[in-house]
Design a protein around this motif. Structure first.
Motif, PDB file in Angstrom:
ATOM      1  N   LYS A 245       3.466  25.842  68.600  1.00 52.92           N
ATOM      2  CA  LYS A 245       3.844  25.746  67.197  1.00 52.92           C
ATOM      3  C   LYS A 245       3.483  27.028  66.444  1.00 52.92           C
ATOM      4  N   GLN A 246       4.405  27.468  65.609  1.00 54.76           N
ATOM      5  CA  GLN A 246       4.138  28.593  64.714  1.00 54.76           C
ATOM      6  C   GLN A 246       3.795  28.054  63.326  1.00 54.76           C
ATOM      7  N   PRO A 247       3.185  28.868  62.480  1.00 56.02           N
ATOM      8  CA  PRO A 247       2.749  28.377  61.168  1.00 56.02           C
ATOM      9  C   PRO A 247       3.871  28.282  60.142  1.00 56.02           C
ATOM     10  N   PHE A 248       4.986  27.691  60.561  1.00 57.04           N
ATOM     11  CA  PHE A 248       6.087  27.468  59.644  1.00 57.04           C
ATOM     12  C   PHE A 248       5.763  26.287  58.739  1.00 57.04           C
ATOM     13  N   GLN A 249       6.430  26.261  57.585  1.00 57.14           N
ATOM     14  CA  GLN A 249       6.133  25.239  56.579  1.00 57.14           C
ATOM     15  C   GLN A 249       6.301  23.824  57.127  1.00 57.14           C
ATOM     16  N   ALA A 250       7.354  23.588  57.897  1.00 59.13           N
ATOM     17  CA  ALA A 250       7.591  22.247  58.444  1.00 59.13           C
ATOM     18  C   ALA A 250       6.433  21.805  59.335  1.00 59.13           C
ATOM     19  N   ASN A 251       5.868  22.739  60.107  1.00 61.40           N
ATOM     20  CA  ASN A 251       4.738  22.403  60.977  1.00 61.40           C
ATOM     21  C   ASN A 251       3.463  22.129  60.187  1.00 61.40           C
ATOM     22  N   LEU A 252       3.350  22.757  58.998  1.00 63.91           N
ATOM     23  CA  LEU A 252       2.208  22.458  58.133  1.00 63.91           C
ATOM     24  C   LEU A 252       2.380  21.079  57.511  1.00 63.91           C
ATOM     25  N   ALA A 253       3.604  20.762  57.104  1.00 66.42           N
ATOM     26  CA  ALA A 253       3.865  19.452  56.500  1.00 66.42           C
ATOM     27  C   ALA A 253       3.628  18.329  57.505  1.00 66.42           C
ATOM     28  N   MET A 254       4.023  18.542  58.761  1.00 67.13           N
ATOM     29  CA  MET A 254       3.868  17.531  59.806  1.00 67.13           C
ATOM     30  C   MET A 254       2.473  17.556  60.433  1.00 67.13           C
ATOM     31  N   GLN A 255       1.662  18.538  60.041  1.00 69.91           N
ATOM     32  CA  GLN A 255       0.280  18.686  60.520  1.00 69.91           C
ATOM     33  C   GLN A 255       0.213  18.845  62.041  1.00 69.91           C
ATOM     34  N   VAL A 256       1.128  19.651  62.578  1.00 72.25           N
ATOM     35  CA  VAL A 256       1.142  19.883  64.022  1.00 72.25           C
ATOM     36  C   VAL A 256       0.709  21.298  64.397  1.00 72.25           C
ATOM     37  N   GLU A 292       5.668  25.949  47.681  1.00 75.83           N
ATOM     38  CA  GLU A 292       6.658  25.786  48.748  1.00 75.83           C
ATOM     39  C   GLU A 292       7.351  27.112  49.054  1.00 75.83           C
ATOM     40  N   LYS A 293       7.735  27.813  47.998  1.00 75.76           N
ATOM     41  CA  LYS A 293       8.433  29.092  48.168  1.00 75.76           C
ATOM     42  C   LYS A 293       7.573  30.104  48.924  1.00 75.76           C
ATOM     43  N   SER A 294       6.277  29.996  48.765  1.00 75.33           N
ATOM     44  CA  SER A 294       5.369  30.939  49.431  1.00 75.33           C
ATOM     45  C   SER A 294       5.219  30.648  50.918  1.00 75.33           C
ATOM     46  N   GLY A 295       5.727  29.494  51.363  1.00 78.22           N
ATOM     47  CA  GLY A 295       5.619  29.142  52.775  1.00 78.22           C
ATOM     48  C   GLY A 295       4.496  28.178  53.087  1.00 78.22           C
ATOM     49  N   LEU A 296       3.690  27.819  52.080  1.00 80.21           N
ATOM     50  CA  LEU A 296       2.647  26.820  52.278  1.00 80.21           C
ATOM     51  C   LEU A 296       3.220  25.432  51.988  1.00 80.21           C
ATOM     52  N   TRP A 297       2.408  24.396  52.225  1.00 76.11           N
ATOM     53  CA  TRP A 297       2.860  23.036  51.935  1.00 76.11           C
ATOM     54  C   TRP A 297       2.023  22.480  50.786  1.00 76.11           C
ATOM     55  N   PRO A 298       2.662  22.184  49.643  1.00 77.27           N
ATOM     56  CA  PRO A 298       1.900  21.737  48.473  1.00 77.27           C
ATOM     57  C   PRO A 298       1.335  20.335  48.651  1.00 77.27           C
ATOM     58  N   SER A 299       0.187  20.086  48.006  1.00 82.98           N
ATOM     59  CA  SER A 299      -0.413  18.747  48.063  1.00 82.98           C
ATOM     60  C   SER A 299       0.475  17.719  47.384  1.00 82.98           C
ATOM     61  N   VAL A 300       1.173  18.162  46.332  1.00 88.83           N
ATOM     62  CA  VAL A 300       2.143  17.303  45.652  1.00 88.83           C
ATOM     63  C   VAL A 300       3.506  17.963  45.832  1.00 88.83           C
ATOM     64  N   PRO A 301       4.269  17.581  46.854  1.00 95.61           N
ATOM     65  CA  PRO A 301       5.560  18.244  47.119  1.00 95.61           C
ATOM     66  C   PRO A 301       6.504  18.130  45.935  1.00 95.61           C
ATOM     67  N   TYR A 302       7.313  19.168  45.776  1.00 95.20           N
ATOM     68  CA  TYR A 302       8.299  19.194  44.697  1.00 95.20           C
ATOM     69  C   TYR A 302       9.326  18.089  44.916  1.00 95.20           C
ATOM     70  N   ASN A 303       9.561  17.325  43.874  1.00 94.10           N
ATOM     71  CA  ASN A 303      10.480  16.190  43.960  1.00 94.10           C
ATOM     72  C   ASN A 303      11.905  16.634  43.638  1.00 94.10           C
ATOM     73  N   ARG A 304      12.720  16.749  44.673  1.00 94.25           N
ATOM     74  CA  ARG A 304      14.121  17.149  44.484  1.00 94.25           C
ATOM     75  C   ARG A 304      14.990  15.908  44.331  1.00 94.25           C
ATOM     76  N   GLN A 305      15.752  15.885  43.255  1.00 95.44           N
ATOM     77  CA  GLN A 305      16.656  14.764  43.019  1.00 95.44           C
ATOM     78  C   GLN A 305      18.099  15.225  43.274  1.00 95.44           C
ATOM     79  N   VAL A 306      18.775  14.468  44.119  1.00 98.12           N
ATOM     80  CA  VAL A 306      20.165  14.775  44.435  1.00 98.12           C
ATOM     81  C   VAL A 306      21.042  13.694  43.805  1.00 98.12           C
ATOM     82  N   ILE A 307      21.938  14.119  42.943  1.00100.01           N
ATOM     83  CA  ILE A 307      22.819  13.176  42.264  1.00100.01           C
ATOM     84  C   ILE A 307      24.220  13.302  42.856  1.00100.01           C
TER      85      ILE A 307
END
Length: 311
Positions: A245-256, A292-307
């Motif tokens: 695993k590389q330190p990509f954001q998805a791997n930080l979010a999944m804690q792997v 998120e933009k910086s590549g880290l995983w925020p403790s409170v993820p940004y809430n994206r609303q799709v309409i």
């Protein structure tokens, strides 16, 4: 009548005390304060600082970027209102503030990671946690001892500073007490680690991942040139390439990703001031989006609303 006079005198006394008490010079939308941060977090903290000052032009943050121990010490001696760090305060540090009758306020704002980097001329881009343990225990000293390695020569472990959070994290991770026999090399900053690794094929660098993870930043693109980011596997004998695993954001979010860590902000602020305003901003949508933009995983993820609209 006497009671009425007593009430008036008491009110006058309170007014006099209020007039004599020093009033805070800052609040969440105006003022100037000093904050401190571990230098490995500089890109993400700079992004947040610039955004907040842009929204509230009457605010100013004087920011001290230091090795983590020095950054925390600045907050403890009241040279900084807040400190951004990758660890909790220890008992002795909390006691220093308690003596001043200050109850520290702490927030976890993100998940960060230590990125392992090598130069482009080093084709070894995979490593396991047991191999890393061997490097820090001193039982592995050469690239040729790593499984599947095509590189020769001694492994030089390169860090930003002898008091940095990056080094402290790795030493604690592998229970290292004595570093005297390790081939450690400390330079002045995370950026200096990148420069050193780029020109030294036997170097293995350790940096905060946000230095190379914001693809929209010109500096990130510049720093990422001629580097390889290593994949890290937890098992000694991975059964598939996907286990690295590389330190990509998805791997930080999944804690792997195994070399992840939390980012904290500690405040000594005793009133509703500019420091508190910044902490609130970080935990809301705009701040989370910057993290998120910086590549880290925020403790409170940004809430994206799709309409979705029906045609």
């Amino acid at each position: 009548m006497k009671k009425n006079w007593k009430s008036r005198l008491a009110a006058l006394g309170l007014a006099a005390l209020s007039a004599c008490s020093p009033q805070p010079k800052d609040n969440p939308i105006q003022g100037r304060v000093t904050i401190a941060a571990d230098e490995s977090l500089q890109p993400v903290i700079e992004s947040i600082r610039r955004a907040y000052e842009g929204i509230y032009p009457d605010t100013k943050f004087d920011t001290l970027y230091r090795p983590e121990q020095q950054a925390v010490a600045a907050m403890l001696r009241d040279s900084a209102r807040l400190v951004f760090a990758t660890r909790e305060l220890n008992a002795s540090e909390v006691a220093v503030l308690a003596k001043e009758k200050i109850k520290v306020r702490t927030q976890v704002i993100a998940t960060d990671a230590i990125a392992l980097i090598v130069g482009k001329n080093n084709t070894d881009s995979l490593i396991t946690m047991p191999e890393l343990s061997g490097l820090f225990q001193g039982t592995i000293t050469s690239w040729s001892q790593l499984k599947g390695s095509n590189q020769s020569g001694p492994v030089v472990l390169v860090f930003d500073n002898s008091n940095s959070s990056n080094l402290n994290f790795m030493l604690q991770k592998f229970g290292v007490q004595d570093v005297s026999k390790l081939r450690l090399y400390a330079v002045n900053s995370n950026r200096a680690v990148i420069d050193y690794v780029r020109t030294n094929p036997t170097a293995l660098g350790f940096i905060g991942v946000n230095w190379i993870s914001d693809g929209d930043e010109p500096l990130t693109r510049e720093l990422s040139k001629d580097l390889r980011v290593m994949g890290v596997a937890t098992k000694a004998v991975p059964s598939a390439i996907s286990e690295y695993k590389q330190p990509f954001q998805a791997n930080l979010a999944m804690q792997v990703y195994p070399l992840r860590r939390k980012v904290y902000v500690h405040s000594r602020e005793v009133h509703s001031g500019l420091g508190g305003g910044l902490m609130t901003y970080i935990m809301r949508g705009e701040g989370s989006l910057l993290i998120e933009k910086s590549g880290l995983w925020p403790s409170v993820p940004y809430n994206r609303q799709v309409i979705l609209n029906k045609n």
